[in-house]
Write an enzyme that holds these catalytic residues in place. Structure first.
Site, PDB file in Angstrom:
ATOM      1  N   PHE A 114       0.517  -1.730  -0.068  1.00 44.22           N
ATOM      2  CA  PHE A 114      -0.112  -0.206  -0.097  1.00 44.22           C
ATOM      3  C   PHE A 114       0.839   1.569   0.332  1.00 44.22           C
ATOM      4  O   PHE A 114       2.197   1.019   1.014  1.00 44.22           O
ATOM      5  CB  PHE A 114      -0.808  -0.115   1.153  1.00 44.22           C
ATOM      6  CG  PHE A 114      -2.256   0.762   1.243  1.00 44.22           C
ATOM      7  CD1 PHE A 114      -3.486   0.705   0.562  1.00 44.22           C
ATOM      8  CD2 PHE A 114      -2.179   2.518   1.746  1.00 44.22           C
ATOM      9  CE1 PHE A 114      -4.844   1.836   0.408  1.00 44.22           C
ATOM     10  CE2 PHE A 114      -3.080   3.190   1.556  1.00 44.22           C
ATOM     11  CZ  PHE A 114      -4.414   2.415   1.193  1.00 44.22           C
ATOM     12  N   ASP A 185       2.948  -5.838   7.838  1.00 42.90           N
ATOM     13  CA  ASP A 185       1.278  -5.298   8.030  1.00 42.90           C
ATOM     14  C   ASP A 185      -0.210  -6.382   7.847  1.00 42.90           C
ATOM     15  O   ASP A 185      -0.192  -6.637   6.596  1.00 42.90           O
ATOM     16  CB  ASP A 185       1.441  -4.021   7.088  1.00 42.90           C
ATOM     17  CG  ASP A 185       0.158  -2.772   6.761  1.00 42.90           C
ATOM     18  OD1 ASP A 185      -0.533  -3.401   7.753  1.00 42.90           O
ATOM     19  OD2 ASP A 185       0.424  -1.719   6.461  1.00 42.90           O
ATOM     20  N   TYR A 210     -10.960  -0.681  10.894  1.00 43.14           N
ATOM     21  CA  TYR A 210     -11.567   0.115  10.352  1.00 43.14           C
ATOM     22  C   TYR A 210     -11.552  -0.747   9.359  1.00 43.14           C
ATOM     23  O   TYR A 210     -12.767  -0.939   8.587  1.00 43.14           O
ATOM     24  CB  TYR A 210     -11.476   1.692  10.007  1.00 43.14           C
ATOM     25  CG  TYR A 210      -9.984   1.953   9.198  1.00 43.14           C
ATOM     26  CD1 TYR A 210     -10.050   1.451   7.913  1.00 43.14           C
ATOM     27  CD2 TYR A 210      -9.347   2.326   9.713  1.00 43.14           C
ATOM     28  CE1 TYR A 210      -9.211   1.935   7.130  1.00 43.14           C
ATOM     29  CE2 TYR A 210      -8.107   3.008   9.337  1.00 43.14           C
ATOM     30  CZ  TYR A 210      -8.310   2.092   7.931  1.00 43.14           C
ATOM     31  OH  TYR A 210      -6.740   2.831   7.680  1.00 43.14           O
ATOM     32  N   LYS A 211     -11.481  -1.653   8.952  1.00 45.31           N
ATOM     33  CA  LYS A 211     -11.283  -2.404   7.411  1.00 45.31           C
ATOM     34  C   LYS A 211     -12.421  -4.131   8.811  1.00 45.31           C
ATOM     35  O   LYS A 211     -13.464  -3.717   8.485  1.00 45.31           O
ATOM     36  CB  LYS A 211     -10.351  -3.185   7.259  1.00 45.31           C
ATOM     37  CG  LYS A 211      -9.773  -1.519   6.183  1.00 45.31           C
ATOM     38  CD  LYS A 211      -8.333  -1.923   5.301  1.00 45.31           C
ATOM     39  CE  LYS A 211      -7.437  -0.235   4.930  1.00 45.31           C
ATOM     40  NZ  LYS A 211      -6.427  -0.803   5.263  1.00 45.31           N
ATOM     41  N   ARG A 357     -12.696  -4.122  -7.103  1.00 44.28           N
ATOM     42  CA  ARG A 357     -12.878  -4.797  -5.461  1.00 44.28           C
ATOM     43  C   ARG A 357     -13.908  -5.340  -4.757  1.00 44.28           C
ATOM     44  O   ARG A 357     -14.508  -4.295  -5.258  1.00 44.28           O
ATOM     45  CB  ARG A 357     -11.405  -4.013  -4.664  1.00 44.28           C
ATOM     46  CG  ARG A 357     -10.825  -4.624  -3.740  1.00 44.28           C
ATOM     47  CD  ARG A 357      -9.255  -3.593  -2.897  1.00 44.28           C
ATOM     48  NE  ARG A 357     -10.159  -2.619  -2.691  1.00 44.28           N
ATOM     49  CZ  ARG A 357      -9.422  -2.421  -1.280  1.00 44.28           C
ATOM     50  NH1 ARG A 357      -8.312  -2.688  -0.974  1.00 44.28           N
ATOM     51  NH2 ARG A 357     -10.154  -1.466  -0.587  1.00 44.28           N
TER      52      ARG A 357
HETATM   53  C1  LIG Z   1      -5.567   0.220   5.008  1.00 44.87           C
HETATM   54  C2  LIG Z   1      -3.938   0.810   4.875  1.00 44.87           C
HETATM   55  C3  LIG Z   1      -3.182   1.522   5.664  1.00 44.87           C
HETATM   56  C4  LIG Z   1      -3.830   3.074   5.675  1.00 44.87           C
HETATM   57  O1  LIG Z   1      -3.421   3.932   6.656  1.00 44.87           O
HETATM   58  P1  LIG Z   1      -3.854   4.681   7.750  1.00 44.87           P
HETATM   59  O2  LIG Z   1      -2.961   5.337   8.385  1.00 44.87           O
HETATM   60  O3  LIG Z   1      -4.713   4.109   8.435  1.00 44.87           O
HETATM   61  O4  LIG Z   1      -4.301   5.945   6.713  1.00 44.87           O
HETATM   62  C5  LIG Z   1      -2.158   1.768   5.242  1.00 44.87           C
HETATM   63  N1  LIG Z   1      -1.033   0.423   5.079  1.00 44.87           N
HETATM   64  C6  LIG Z   1      -2.057  -0.280   4.263  1.00 44.87           C
HETATM   65  C7  LIG Z   1      -1.351  -1.965   4.328  1.00 44.87           C
HETATM   66  C8  LIG Z   1      -3.531  -0.521   4.327  1.00 44.87           C
HETATM   67  O5  LIG Z   1      -4.472  -1.667   3.078  1.00 44.87           O
END
Ligand SMILES: *Cc1c(COP(=O)(O)O)cnc(C)c1O
Length: 398
Positions: A114, A185, A210-211, A357
């Protein structure tokens, strides 16, 4: 067919007529969560004012919630802390990892990570100014990129776009064999698949809530530190609430015990209250069972979409063991097609450049939902319904 031992759709407030296939991006509202947040706002904040830090357990809430997340990722009590955003937690884990390998200069991630994880790494490298380099090989080439110069391997276990899953045990072993620190992660793993972070031996893990954990928009992130190294970790963001005694107001920083040292500032109490309520849903739930149910649903979904709609090309691995809890299809006009689906009550999302997705969440989806969603997808694609002008307008969030 509902799985009798899994929590069910009744626990969530999902609008009538909606097939929600985006719990991998923002989990739905657990029905009882608003009452818990209202209590934190009205009775605790309103009634108790500053006293609530002591009388309503606000000071203990970050750790209480962390200890409820721990079993969902195979972590021991006390080894997880909550707070901030995932981006911040990535920075903290990586900064701590680099301090543990002061004579090495390479960070290995992958090209499927990400972007914020990579941005945070680059920002840290620039701040340190010690000549670290970030390598982003293809996900399949990660293991061959791990050599004796690597300080840290930082990977997202499940690719946010394709759903491709890394073999956590194997990659961690490769990182350790080369003397590198391993950071996972778990953004698309926590609450989605069975994770045994302790068994993997990884030093750090981070994730958001939040996911798949349904903590609500902006819910705090979490960080895991392997218990045997936690007391040696030097926090880069040495905030007062990660101090051993915040209310001693010492001028010198002394890190708190264990993973609590990874806390930074004042915790978001209302968000933590929502997350605490959302975690009730997981009490007594086996992640192995959730993962098995998800794999079965995904199989139905892939079969139904492919048979009705050959235009869409599967972008996720076909083998459930190599996939997280989402299914992605490639379609050049995926953005417009997704808008057409959303208008018809099938909510997924779009990730540039061409990925449609769909999150698979067995807590509130069943086989019939998979077939129903596939029928709508086929209608939108096969009739060119997505070509309507109103579906072409890009919103800020896709
Ligand atoms: C959703 C996601 C994020 C989001 O980071 P935030 O700081 O919460 O906005 C970061 N890394 C990964 C791999 C994600 O899937």
């Amino acid at each position: 067919m509902e799985n009798a031992t899994l929590p069910c759709r009744d626990l969530f407030d999902i609008p009538q007529g909606v097939l929600y296939l985006d719990g991998n991006s923002l989990g739905p509202l657990p029905k009882h969560a608003p009452a818990r947040a209202a209590e934190a706002i009205t009775r605790e904040w309103g009634g108790e004012l500053i006293r609530a830090w002591n009388t309503a357990g606000w000071m203990e809430l970050p750790l209480k919630v962390a200890n409820r997340i721990a079993p969902l990722i195979g972590a021991a009590e006390g080894s997880v802390a909550t707070g901030d955003t995932l981006s911040i937690k990535v920075y903290q884990a990586l900064a701590a990892a680099l301090r543990m390998r002061p004579d090495r200069r390479v960070i290995v991630s992958d090209s499927g990570n990400f972007p914020t994880d990579l941005y945070m790494a680059q920002g840290l490298i620039d701040t340190l100014g010690q000549g670290h380099v970030l390598k982003t090989p293809n996900p399949d080439d990660v293991e061959s990129a791990i050599g004796p110069d690597v300080a840290a391997v930082m990977l997202t276990q499940v690719d946010y776009s394709t759903g491709r899953r890394h073999d956590m045990a194997r990659v961690t072993e490769a990182a350790h064999a080369a003397g590198a620190v391993m950071i996972w992660d778990l953004a698309h793993s926590a609450g989605a698949i069975e994770v045994d972070i302790a068994a993997s031996g990884a030093e750090f893990a981070v994730g958001c809530t939040y996911k798949f954990l349904n903590g609500g928009p902006g819910a705090p992130a979490f960080i895991y530190v392997r218990p045997d190294i936690a007391e040696q970790v030097q926090p880069a963001l040495a905030g007062w609430l990660g101090h051993e005694a915040p209310f001693a107001f010492d001028l010198d920083y002394r890190p708190a015990m264990q993973t609590e040292r990874m806390r930074v500032g004042t915790p978001p109490i209302v968000q933590l209250s929502l997350l605490d309520a959302a975690l009730d849903v997981w009490d007594g739930v086996s992640m192995a069972e959730v993962e098995a149910a998800s794999a079965r649903l995904a199989e139905v979904f892939i079969r139904e979409v492919e048979s009705r709609c050959p235009t869409l090309k599967l972008k996720s691995p076909r083998d459930p063991a190599k996939r997280g809890s989402q299914v992605s299809f490639a379609f050049p006009d995926g953005y417009a097609a997704m808008q057409a689906l959303i208008e018809r009550g099938v909510i997924g999302d779009f990730r540039a450049p061409d990925t449609m997705r769909f999150g698979i969440t067995p807590l509130y989806l069943d086989d019939a939902d998979m077939t129903a969603a596939a029928k709508v997808i086929a209608e939108v694609i096969n009739t060119d319904a997505w070509k309507a002008a109103r579906y072409q307008v890009r919103s800020r969030v896709t």
